[in-house]
Design an enzyme around this catalytic site. Structure first.
Site, PDB file in Angstrom:
ATOM      1  N   ALA A  29       0.572  -1.193  -0.161  1.00  0.00           N
ATOM      2  CA  ALA A  29      -0.297   0.015   0.399  1.00  0.00           C
ATOM      3  C   ALA A  29       0.557   1.378   0.237  1.00  0.00           C
ATOM      4  CB  ALA A  29      -0.938   0.159   1.275  1.00  0.00           C
ATOM      5  N   ASN A  30       0.312   2.198  -0.098  1.00  0.00           N
ATOM      6  CA  ASN A  30       0.967   3.607  -0.072  1.00  0.00           C
ATOM      7  C   ASN A  30       0.323   4.507   1.246  1.00  0.00           C
ATOM      8  OD1 ASN A  30      -0.811   5.417  -0.900  1.00  0.00           O
ATOM      9  ND2 ASN A  30      -0.465   4.334  -2.736  1.00  0.00           N
ATOM     10  N   ARG A  31       1.382   5.911   1.400  1.00  0.00           N
ATOM     11  CA  ARG A  31       1.055   6.852   2.421  1.00  0.00           C
ATOM     12  C   ARG A  31      -0.352   7.713   2.251  1.00  0.00           C
ATOM     13  NH1 ARG A  31       3.782   5.519   6.319  1.00  0.00           N
ATOM     14  NH2 ARG A  31       6.212   5.178   6.653  1.00  0.00           N
ATOM     15  N   ALA A  95      -4.138   7.352  -5.156  1.00  0.00           N
ATOM     16  CA  ALA A  95      -2.451   7.201  -5.792  1.00  0.00           C
ATOM     17  C   ALA A  95      -2.900   6.075  -5.413  1.00  0.00           C
ATOM     18  CB  ALA A  95      -1.251   7.501  -3.840  1.00  0.00           C
TER      19      ALA A  95
END
Ligand code: C5P
Length: 221
Positions: A29-31, A95
């Site tokens: 995943a990402n932030r 994102a």
């Protein structure tokens, strides 16, 4: 509302990160918090549009007056975006994970004492480029985002051509700026001709309202 600068318009927004499963309990995943994308969707609804928000997993509430389609992976996001079209205005603020594990294991991978298995990645579909590159059924205005940590504007200029969108909203997501997960954002609007308009640092809700006003002007009446 039935009135407002986007009354009668259909707007599609993507927001949040994607989760790309490794096995039933692990993912890549990402932030991204989804705050900017959700704020844009809320502002579009407040401006009178019919809004579909396709969102990856986030910990923030659904914006009022918006139809929310919750997805996990980039491939699910693309499918949900296709299903939500046609739209007059499409804003790709998510994102999206660039890569996913080549295979998703059906059982939890065990730590068995041997060396860990390497994680092989494959590229995800580019949702923005897919929709912006369409000849039939392309939304009239297609907006991309560029979250960069280095040479933000050069990257955005290159990206706008590569993706085929009409405008890029670029921001610096270097950790020192606190943009990812934070409540403020400094954006640069990059046009197809390479022009740049830099806005002051503003609350993400205010950035959302100003972006929607700007896009409504571009769409005209
Ligand atoms: O290439 P990059 O990820 O920096 O591009 C960012 C823009 O492209 C954002 O608007 C993002 O939502 C969109 N994007 C997408 N699908 C991907 C990767 C990025 O829609 N697989």
């Amino acid at each position: 509302p039935e009135s407002g600068p986007l009354a009668g318009r259909r707007v599609l927004v993507t927001s949040g990160p994607t989760h790309e499963p490794i096995d039933p309990v692990r993912y890549l995943a990402n932030r991204s918090s989804g705050r900017q994308g959700h704020a844009i969707a809320a502002a579009a609804a407040a401006a009178g549009a019919t809004v579909t928000l396709v969102s990856g997993p986030v910990a923030i509430p659904d914006p009022p007056g918006v139809r929310v389609v919750a997805v996990e992976t980039a491939r699910e996001m693309l499918e949900a975006v296709e299903a939500a079209l046609p739209a007059d205005l499409a804003i790709f603020a998510a994102a999206v994970g660039d890569w996913r594990p080549a295979e998703t294991r059906e059982s939890k991978i065990k730590k068995d004492g041997a060396a860990p298995a390497p994680l092989t990645l494959v590229e995800n579909p580019d949702i923005l480029a897919t929709i912006a590159g369409r000849s039939a059924g392309r939304p009239r205005l297609v907006i991309g985002f560029a979250a960069e940590t280095d040479t933000v504007l050069d990257n955005a200029r290159a990206k706008i051509a590569r993706k085929g969108c009409d405008l890029i909203v670029a921001n610096d997501v270097s950790p020192a700026g606190g943009v990812m997960g934070g409540s403020a954002n400094t954006v640069h609007l990059v046009g197809r001709d390479g022009s740049v308009e830099t806005w002051p640092t503003l609350d993400k809700d205010e950035v959302g309202r100003r972006l929607i006003r700007h896009f409504a002007d571009l769409l005209g009446s």
